[in-house]
Write an enzyme that holds these catalytic residues in place. Structure first.
Site, PDB file in Angstrom:
ATOM      1  N   ASN A 268       0.826  -1.200   0.000  1.00  0.00           N
ATOM      2  CA  ASN A 268       0.000   0.000   0.000  1.00  0.00           C
ATOM      3  C   ASN A 268       0.860   1.249   0.000  1.00  0.00           C
ATOM      4  OD1 ASN A 268      -2.505  -1.350   0.067  1.00  0.00           O
ATOM      5  ND2 ASN A 268      -2.258  -1.743   2.238  1.00  0.00           N
ATOM      6  N   CYS A 269       0.246   2.349  -0.399  1.00  0.00           N
ATOM      7  CA  CYS A 269       0.884   3.653  -0.467  1.00  0.00           C
ATOM      8  C   CYS A 269       1.632   3.946   0.836  1.00  0.00           C
ATOM      9  CB  CYS A 269      -0.197   4.704  -0.713  1.00  0.00           C
ATOM     10  SG  CYS A 269       0.406   6.375  -0.873  1.00  0.00           S
ATOM     11  N   PRO A 270       2.866   4.386   0.777  1.00  0.00           N
ATOM     12  CA  PRO A 270       3.648   4.844  -0.376  1.00  0.00           C
ATOM     13  C   PRO A 270       4.624   3.801  -0.906  1.00  0.00           C
ATOM     14  CG  PRO A 270       4.758   5.575   1.601  1.00  0.00           C
ATOM     15  CD  PRO A 270       3.520   4.779   2.040  1.00  0.00           C
TER      16      PRO A 270
END
Length: 83
Positions: A18-20
């Protein structure tokens, strides 16, 4: 995460991150490549459709192609001159 080949172009599997993390890992991988080299990024993070194009634009890379894949997206990135 793994690195496979699709024809002559490597595929960097960033699914499940997941981000980042997808952008951070892509940045590191592209930094070790020659300018003009291409890399497929495969992600499942829904924010990658915003983050990867923005990263390419900011870092001077060219986003060649974007495609939806089962459960995520695939991005073909050409490494720019500077990182």
């Amino acid at each position: 995460m793994s690195l496979l080949l699709a024809g002559d172009t490597a595929v960097y599997d960033l699914k499940g991150l997941n981000c980042p993390l997808p952008v951070l890992k892509a940045k590191k991988r592209l930094a070790g490549m020659q300018p003009g080299s291409r890399l497929w990024l495969e992600t499942t993070d829904p924010l990658a459709v915003i983050d990867i194009p923005a990263f390419c634009s900011d870092a001077g890379h060219q986003l060649i192609e974007t495609a939806a894949i089962s459960g995520g997206h695939r991005f073909l990135v050409e490494r720019g001159e500077t990182v």
